[in-house]
Write a protein that holds these residues in place. Structure first.
Motif, PDB file in Angstrom:
ATOM      1  N   TYR A 138       0.842  -1.203   0.000  1.00 45.90           N
ATOM      2  CA  TYR A 138       0.000   0.000   0.000  1.00 45.90           C
ATOM      3  C   TYR A 138       0.879   1.255   0.000  1.00 45.90           C
ATOM      4  O   TYR A 138       0.651   2.187  -0.778  1.00 45.90           O
ATOM      5  CB  TYR A 138      -0.903  -0.026   1.232  1.00 45.90           C
ATOM      6  N   CYS A 156      -6.578   0.208   5.876  1.00 42.95           N
ATOM      7  CA  CYS A 156      -6.321   0.741   4.528  1.00 42.95           C
ATOM      8  C   CYS A 156      -7.621   1.059   3.801  1.00 42.95           C
ATOM      9  O   CYS A 156      -7.723   2.086   3.113  1.00 42.95           O
ATOM     10  CB  CYS A 156      -5.498  -0.252   3.702  1.00 42.95           C
ATOM     11  N   GLU A 157      -8.620   0.205   3.957  1.00 48.86           N
ATOM     12  CA  GLU A 157      -9.920   0.462   3.331  1.00 48.86           C
ATOM     13  C   GLU A 157     -10.536   1.728   3.908  1.00 48.86           C
ATOM     14  O   GLU A 157     -11.135   2.512   3.179  1.00 48.86           O
ATOM     15  CB  GLU A 157     -10.833  -0.739   3.517  1.00 48.86           C
ATOM     16  N   GLY A 158     -10.363   1.947   5.211  1.00 53.83           N
ATOM     17  CA  GLY A 158     -10.859   3.164   5.850  1.00 53.83           C
ATOM     18  C   GLY A 158     -10.176   4.396   5.313  1.00 53.83           C
ATOM     19  O   GLY A 158     -10.800   5.441   5.106  1.00 53.83           O
ATOM     20  N   GLU A 159      -8.854   4.310   5.086  1.00 55.93           N
ATOM     21  CA  GLU A 159      -8.111   5.439   4.523  1.00 55.93           C
ATOM     22  C   GLU A 159      -8.574   5.727   3.096  1.00 55.93           C
ATOM     23  O   GLU A 159      -8.702   6.884   2.716  1.00 55.93           O
ATOM     24  CB  GLU A 159      -6.610   5.146   4.508  1.00 55.93           C
ATOM     25  N   SER A 160      -8.819   4.687   2.320  1.00 60.66           N
ATOM     26  CA  SER A 160      -9.265   4.857   0.937  1.00 60.66           C
ATOM     27  C   SER A 160     -10.627   5.537   0.894  1.00 60.66           C
ATOM     28  O   SER A 160     -10.872   6.427   0.088  1.00 60.66           O
ATOM     29  CB  SER A 160      -9.334   3.513   0.214  1.00 60.66           C
ATOM     30  N   GLU A 161     -11.513   5.126   1.776  1.00 56.13           N
ATOM     31  CA  GLU A 161     -12.863   5.727   1.822  1.00 56.13           C
ATOM     32  C   GLU A 161     -12.801   7.169   2.271  1.00 56.13           C
ATOM     33  O   GLU A 161     -13.523   8.011   1.770  1.00 56.13           O
ATOM     34  CB  GLU A 161     -13.758   4.927   2.766  1.00 56.13           C
ATOM     35  N   ALA A 162     -11.909   7.487   3.213  1.00 59.92           N
ATOM     36  CA  ALA A 162     -11.782   8.858   3.718  1.00 59.92           C
ATOM     37  C   ALA A 162     -11.239   9.800   2.646  1.00 59.92           C
ATOM     38  O   ALA A 162     -11.561  10.985   2.657  1.00 59.92           O
ATOM     39  CB  ALA A 162     -10.883   8.879   4.949  1.00 59.92           C
ATOM     40  N   SER A 163     -10.404   9.277   1.747  1.00 59.60           N
ATOM     41  CA  SER A 163      -9.825  10.137   0.722  1.00 59.60           C
ATOM     42  C   SER A 163     -10.750  10.320  -0.483  1.00 59.60           C
ATOM     43  O   SER A 163     -10.487  11.154  -1.334  1.00 59.60           O
ATOM     44  CB  SER A 163      -8.469   9.592   0.273  1.00 59.60           C
ATOM     45  N   ASP A 164     -11.805   9.537  -0.556  1.00 64.23           N
ATOM     46  CA  ASP A 164     -12.746   9.668  -1.691  1.00 64.23           C
ATOM     47  C   ASP A 164     -13.644  10.863  -1.566  1.00 64.23           C
ATOM     48  O   ASP A 164     -13.886  11.494  -0.674  1.00 64.23           O
ATOM     49  CB  ASP A 164     -13.633   8.409  -1.799  1.00 64.23           C
TER      50      ASP A 164
END
Length: 159
Positions: free
Chosen positions: A57, A151-159
């Motif tokens: 990642y 990591c999935e949480g970080e991806s959702e937060a950056s969307d």
């Protein structure tokens, strides 16, 4: 007739060897844990050594790695302390010690081939090997499932 004559002798001759192969063995457990800052540690409980690197990642987020700064062998580091840096064409990022201990070895191949981090971040692109001063710190890190959720949480937060 020749085979028949040899068979009993061969069994008798190899029987002690066969018995010696069936002895109890001790199993080494090597497990991998992660930090929220995208470092990983693979810990070998039989040696007390951990191998440190950055995650897939992290290397994807950095892009093409052009330089890696590593600590000197023998350096003592504490959990969360800066122990090196990675520079890419897109960004530079500090590397933090995921566990406390003494650096036993560094991956010298990264000096000439920093792109090993891009090719195999969680394999040949390892950064350092550390003798853990407190193996209990390893247990406090994220397991694979928890890291994936992070990591999935970080991806959702950056969307």
């Amino acid at each position: 007739m020749f085979r028949t004559a040899l068979r009993p002798v061969a069994r008798a001759a190899f029987a002690p060897c066969a018995r010696s192969l069936v002895q109890p063995s001790f199993r080494t457990v090597v497990t991998k844990r992660y930090t929220p800052e995208h470092e990983w540690v693979s810990f070998d409980d039989s040696t007390g050594l951990g191998t440190i690197g950055i995650t897939e990642y992290a290397q994807k987020a950095l892009g093409d790695v052009v330089y890696v700064e590593l600590p000197a062998e023998g350096t003592e580091v504490a959990t969360g302390e800066e122990m090196g840096a990675v520079e890419s064409v897109k960004a530079a990022s500090d590397i933090f010690a995921p566990v406390s201990g003494q650096i036993e070895a560094v991956n010298g191949e990264l000096a000439d081939q920093p792109d090993l981090l891009n090719k195999d971040a969680e394999g040949a692109g390892w950064l350092a090997k550390i003798k853990l001063s407190n193996p209990g710190e390893f247990d406090q890190l994220l397991n694979g499932e928890a890291y994936k959720a992070h990591c999935e949480g970080e991806s959702e937060a950056s969307d």
